[in-house]
Design an enzyme around this catalytic site. Sequence first.
Site, PDB file in Angstrom:
ATOM      1  N   GLY B 217       0.803  -1.216   0.000  1.00 46.93           N
ATOM      2  CA  GLY B 217       0.000   0.000   0.000  1.00 46.93           C
ATOM      3  C   GLY B 217       0.838   1.269   0.000  1.00 46.93           C
ATOM      4  N   GLY B 289       0.303   1.610  10.349  1.00 50.45           N
ATOM      5  CA  GLY B 289      -0.921   1.962  11.068  1.00 50.45           C
ATOM      6  C   GLY B 289      -2.015   0.980  10.722  1.00 50.45           C
ATOM      7  CG  LEU B 295     -21.192   2.977  15.171  1.00 48.23           C
ATOM      8  CD1 LEU B 295     -22.708   2.809  15.235  1.00 48.23           C
ATOM      9  CD2 LEU B 295     -20.834   4.375  14.693  1.00 48.23           C
ATOM     10  CE1 TYR B 352      -6.030   4.955  10.938  1.00 47.92           C
ATOM     11  CE2 TYR B 352      -7.456   6.764  10.261  1.00 47.92           C
ATOM     12  CZ  TYR B 352      -6.346   5.964  10.054  1.00 47.92           C
ATOM     13  OH  TYR B 352      -5.552   6.188   8.958  1.00 47.92           O
ATOM     14  CE  LYS B 356      -3.132   7.036  11.238  1.00 46.42           C
ATOM     15  NZ  LYS B 356      -1.740   6.752  10.833  1.00 46.42           N
TER      16      LYS B 356
END
Lengths: 446, 446
Positions: B217, B289, B295, B352, B356
Amino acid sequence: MADTYTQMVNSNLGRSVARKLGLPQPAVLRRYKSGQPLVTGPVVVVGDTPGADKLAAELLSWDLDVRRHAVPAEKLAAIILVLDELEHPAELERPVLAAAGSLRDLQPCGRLITLSRPAAEASSPHAAAARQGVDGFLRSLAKELRAGATGNGVLLGNGTATTSPSVLGAVRFFLSARSAFVDGQFLSVSTEDGALPPDPDRPLAGKVAVVTGAARGIGAEIARTLHRDGATLVLVDIPAAGDQLASVANEVRGTALQLDITGADAGQRIIDHAVQRHGRLDIVVHNAGVTRDKLMANMDQARWNLVININIAAQLRINEALLASEYFRSTPRIVSVASTSGIAGNRGQTNYAASKGGVMGMVRATAPLLATAGGTINAVAPGFIETDMTARIPFAVREVARRLNSLQQGGMPSDVAETIAFLASDAAGGINGQVLRVCGQNLVGA
Amino acid sequence: MADTYTQMVNSNLGRSVARKLGLPQPAVLRRYKSGQPLVTGPVVVVGDTPGADKLAAELLSWDLDVRRHAVPAEKLAAIILVLDELEHPAELERPVLAAAGSLRDLQPCGRLITLSRPAAEASSPHAAAARQGVDGFLRSLAKELRAGATGNGVLLGNGTATTSPSVLGAVRFFLSARSAFVDGQFLSVSTEDGALPPDPDRPLAGKVAVVTGAARGIGAEIARTLHRDGATLVLVDIPAAGDQLASVANEVRGTALQLDITGADAGQRIIDHAVQRHGRLDIVVHNAGVTRDKLMANMDQARWNLVININIAAQLRINEALLASEYFRSTPRIVSVASTSGIAGNRGQTNYAASKGGVMGMVRATAPLLATAGGTINAVAPGFIETDMTARIPFAVREVARRLNSLQQGGMPSDVAETIAFLASDAAGGINGQVLRVCGQNLVGA
């Protein structure tokens, strides 16, 4: 009033149709009325620091139904997540998972509020990471809340306690229905200044407030809201709007001042009027503003200059007069109306966005100058608000614009006015140089 | 490769159909290839300050076709708007209207670049207003540009000249096809550090760079890009990805290091490997990462902790080893991969976004520590990037997500990689503690 679509999907039939078609399901938001209770259910304070204990004790003294641990299946008015001692991102786990367990119990129009500290004031990379982590967490969680519930954060400067006046003021504002359309935002409290008002229904009692552009729309609503909160009003607008201005002045029992705010003596005339008619001047709300939209490739000098002159140059000039005046030195307050367009830009609004960006730059740079007089200057940045102006946007464009936020609806002029009233109050004395968005967590692209 | 829809609307038939139906018309973006000219047309430098003169002279020395005034109807590769001496919003008018006249002449994939100064460093409210006005202006204008053209700004610290190395580095980056997917953003240059590379096609010659998560990626693409730019690579990934890692290592003639970055000794093992195998360590790219979306109401401890540990706690621990090492003291560079989710939040990504957000907080707080070694640490925040991960998003959701930006398309892994390569280069030595979005001016909601 909710827009037609929002009314429709909140009917029994409409709700079921919207659900089946996967359409947006905006909630009818709870909005503030004088005398309304702050919240209508238990408030859970999550967190095991002394700051959490002290905040819980303070909220108890407000006669709220405070829980230190959620009772399973009990419906909650609010979850307050106290994260005032974070030193490492690993420390987020325990409190956020404790709060997660209560999310399903949050009432419609419930509140989630974090208290944490600004990353920029952290003393180490791991503390900064933890603090900034709260930012990403809260903004994500605000996007997950449903049924009109909102998530917002209070940032406490390093020396600021969870029970400082303006922290309590901000918590009270976010808990209340006054903040209905504020979502996914942080508000910084940097000093111990400020005081909760003796009467929470009349926080501006005894204050004299000036509102520019007060003849209609958001300006008139600001005037009504400050009046309701106890202030004496001076309403400013251009002579051409004189009749409407007089009508709003009558309504709020204030005085009207017809004035072109771009005039060189506008500031002095505002001060003179307030002092001569009402004996003092405490609050100035810079609301007057215009749009003259045009793609930059087609922009002309007249459109550019008109918007810059009215929206920012006039505010700068008036502020100079205010800062120089002996009548604006007793915990003075300035609140300016910016715009999410000034934050993120907007197609066709280079002039408007430059002027509103300018307002925010001005507010941040003026804050230290007002602080020396125990005063504050802050801005609100409205997103999509239901006004005569936005009603003229073609239907399809308007319908998309008003749904592109976490609450899936446009805000009301009263939402902007309530936020301004809060920033103008003594309870916000420790909040200075900030820009607070009133946008439902709008997708604005910056 | 452009996505299928973008290919379609750029065919003759597709273009006409899309126009008639009012569908998005994303352009095929010009992307960088070694040896490609910086721009392919004249560059207009607008502005009448000495800083504008000096920048124009410098660009002339790069053999660019520089104009101080646009020639009517001549197609332009770029418009550079030098606003380095603004003291009042009224001063915006002349330069922005001069630039407006040339907007129609901007080529496809053309560039608009502003040079201005940070509002936070202004010495007066009117200067701060003017400087912040550039922000609103540029972000609006970027939303008006079409056909793959972008608008970005360089912010020069008060003491920084328009011809400082990293200002020129940033201007070069924004002019070039390397910045294809960077739009509506500002990059701050705060010191005179840095140097333009002798060979602009190999700006990382002689450097040893570590990339984590390099087996596939975006990580693999970062490795390829740093290799192309002249760096010697150390590729890090977990043992389970060993085969893919070896294959990328072969491709870029680097060495592979199988390593769990969350291990207590990960930093030391990275340093030891780089120094033992390649004699030095100059650049560390924290790319590794993971996501574990859920949720918050359904979040569990395992998902929360895994994401926090890998995405931020590991970076903090590795950086501590780097900062303590005698082998990381010659203009060291750290570049971390953050995310627009960490800036604006994202539904289903509380963990996440917290991690970040944490990366951005860490980067800002670590910057002063690295500066003492003449080093820098910065982050890139990708928006919607076309990867195997985003390819798994259901079609309709993906199609909306990838169009919700000013370029109406997703970015490529190479767009992230090019931005990292720039921040890792000597040309970015004056850029420290910054977060640069690679998102096509994504509508992210913050």
